[in-house]
Design an enzyme around this catalytic site. Structure first.
Site, mmCIF file in Angstrom:
data_model
loop_
_atom_site.group_PDB
_atom_site.id
_atom_site.type_symbol
_atom_site.label_atom_id
_atom_site.label_comp_id
_atom_site.label_asym_id
_atom_site.label_seq_id
_atom_site.Cartn_x
_atom_site.Cartn_y
_atom_site.Cartn_z
ATOM 1 N N LYS A 1 -12.038 25.602 -30.716
ATOM 2 C CA LYS A 1 -13.327 24.916 -30.584
ATOM 3 C C LYS A 1 -14.427 25.739 -31.256
ATOM 4 O O LYS A 1 -14.632 26.904 -30.936
ATOM 5 C CB LYS A 1 -13.654 24.690 -29.110
ATOM 6 C CG LYS A 1 -14.805 23.713 -28.898
ATOM 7 C CD LYS A 1 -15.255 23.663 -27.450
ATOM 8 C CE LYS A 1 -14.240 23.038 -26.543
ATOM 9 N NZ LYS A 1 -14.800 22.829 -25.188
ATOM 10 N N GLU B 1 -32.572 24.308 -18.542
ATOM 11 C CA GLU B 1 -32.388 25.747 -18.358
ATOM 12 C C GLU B 1 -30.906 26.104 -18.371
ATOM 13 O O GLU B 1 -30.513 27.130 -18.921
ATOM 14 C CB GLU B 1 -33.013 26.191 -17.030
ATOM 15 C CG GLU B 1 -34.527 26.252 -17.040
ATOM 16 C CD GLU B 1 -35.095 26.617 -15.685
ATOM 17 O OE1 GLU B 1 -35.924 27.522 -15.636
ATOM 18 O OE2 GLU B 1 -34.713 25.997 -14.668
#
Length: 391
Positions: free
Chosen positions: A136, A353
């Site tokens: 990946k 966040e």
């Protein structure tokens, strides 16, 4: 009794489990699975996986040698841990597992190639054929070029953090095995940008994946499209027929417990023929990327989020190694993670966040109000994630 939505979806789409929780994979029996630092961070806090973490750390310490720093040991241990979880998963699933290259290498072609070769080598030592591994890599230009080289060596790649057609075309022309366009994160950006709510059929993330799928099928590209990062089952329903969909245990459970007809929405036989072909080079890629603020922002944010997840995991591994060495353990892992992600110190972690893997955020956000409290985190990376994963 009719078939549930999950059973019907499997008739024309390969279902992939977006989780590092081995027990959740056993529950939902997907063909393929995927792991990354934030999934491993969550799983590593769960008692049933402590033995994997501890044995991997101790082996890395042994192999690194007496003069190795704790950071060197932990970096070695992270790669080994990613492979260790991958090996466990491969014992359960019949297909492939995706293992992520360090996100900090996303703009370094040569370093990405070297790390991918190393990971494949570690799997090979355990007797795993490279055909069962997807490496990946973030869909930067540099990452795509690394994947092009790796594919020529028979190392198959999963290009992630993909938000725009320009990224998808570059991946297809590089002959990568698979791409993972992020449906939910695209929706998040448009909701925040416009203040609108979107029905599933007009969801910008759904429309993006549909455009990419149709482009690939129209021009005969072999690269597979795996929709990822879903916010609800409505998005999944609208993408029924996509080559693959990687789905969190929570949404897999909803699909399994929902009955009704599931028509195929994406189909090579119904692809529009009036699609314009775009020749992709670096100049075109850079131009299209600069002109797409959503793709530009979400790619940068995603790399930053995956990097932070990796740094948090490395810190937790450092703390765990101190425990194994008999040194004092100062803070609990959940507390450490909470403070690392609460960027503005307001006592909540928002999705922006967090910026890591959506499946972990959704599992920790137990009341589903879009933010994680310290209490939810401490309940957390073990109990809450386990609850959401296995259901």
């Amino acid at each position: 009794m009719g078939k549930n939505l999950l059973e019907q979806l499997r008739q024309f789409t390969v279902v992939v489990a977006d989780t590092g929780d081995i027990q959740a994979i056993e529950t939902f029996t997907p063909r393929d699975s995927t792991t990354n630092p934030s999934l491993i961070t969550a799983a590593a806090q769960m008692p049933q996986y402590q033995e994997i973490v501890d044995s991997t750390l101790l082996k890395a310490k042994d192999e690194a040698g007496e003069n190795a720093s704790i950071k060197d040991i932990v970096r070695l241990a992270f790669d080994r841990l990613a492979v260790a979880f991958g090996l466990k998963i491969l014992q359960i699933i019949p297909g492939r597992v995706s293992t992520e290259v360090d996100a900090r290498l996303s703009y370094d072609t040569e370093a990405t190639i070297a790390k991918a070769r190393y990971l494949i080598g570690e799997y090979a030592k355990a007797g795993i054929d490279k055909k069962r591994i997807l490496i990946k890599i973030a869909s930067t230009w540099e990452g795509i070029k690394a994947a092009e080289v790796l594919e020529q060596e028979g190392i198959h790649c999963n290009l992630t953090l993909l938000f725009g057609l320009h990224q998808a075309i570059a991946c297809a022309e590089a002959k990568v095995t698979l791409i993972s366009p992020f449906v939910g994160r695209i929706l998040d950006w448009y909701k925040k940008s416009t203040g609108k709510e979107y029905d599933s059929h007009e969801d910008p993330g759904v429309q993006s994946v549909t455009t990419i799928y149709n482009y690939y099928k129209r021009f005969g590209y072999k690269t597979e499209v795996m929709g990822a990062s879903f916010r609800n089952i409505g998005e999944i329903i609208e993408l029924a027929g996509c080559d693959l969909l990687t789905i969190s245990p929570q949404l897999l459970d909803q699909l399994r417990n929902t009955e009704g007809d599931l028509p195929r929405k994406l189909d090579p036989a119904t692809v529009p023929q009036d699609i314009e072909k775009i020749v992709m080079d670096k100049a075109t890629f850079d131009k299209m990327h600069a002109e797409d603020p959503m793709a530009s922002e979400k790619l940068a944010e995603g790399i930053a989020g995956f990097t932070k997840a990796l740094e948090v995991l490395e810190h937790l591994l450092e703390e765990r190694l101190k425990v194994l060495d008999g040194q004092e353990h100062i803070k609990h892992g959940a507390e450490e993670i909470f403070h690392a992600y609460d960027l503005d110190g307001d006592g909540f972690i928002t999705r922006e966040e967090w910026a890591g893997t959506d499946v972990v955020f959704d599992a920790l956000d137990r009341d589903h109000d879009g933010k994680i409290t310290a209490a939810e985190m401490s309940a957390g990376l073990g109990a809450a994630f386990r609850l959401a994963s296995v259901g």
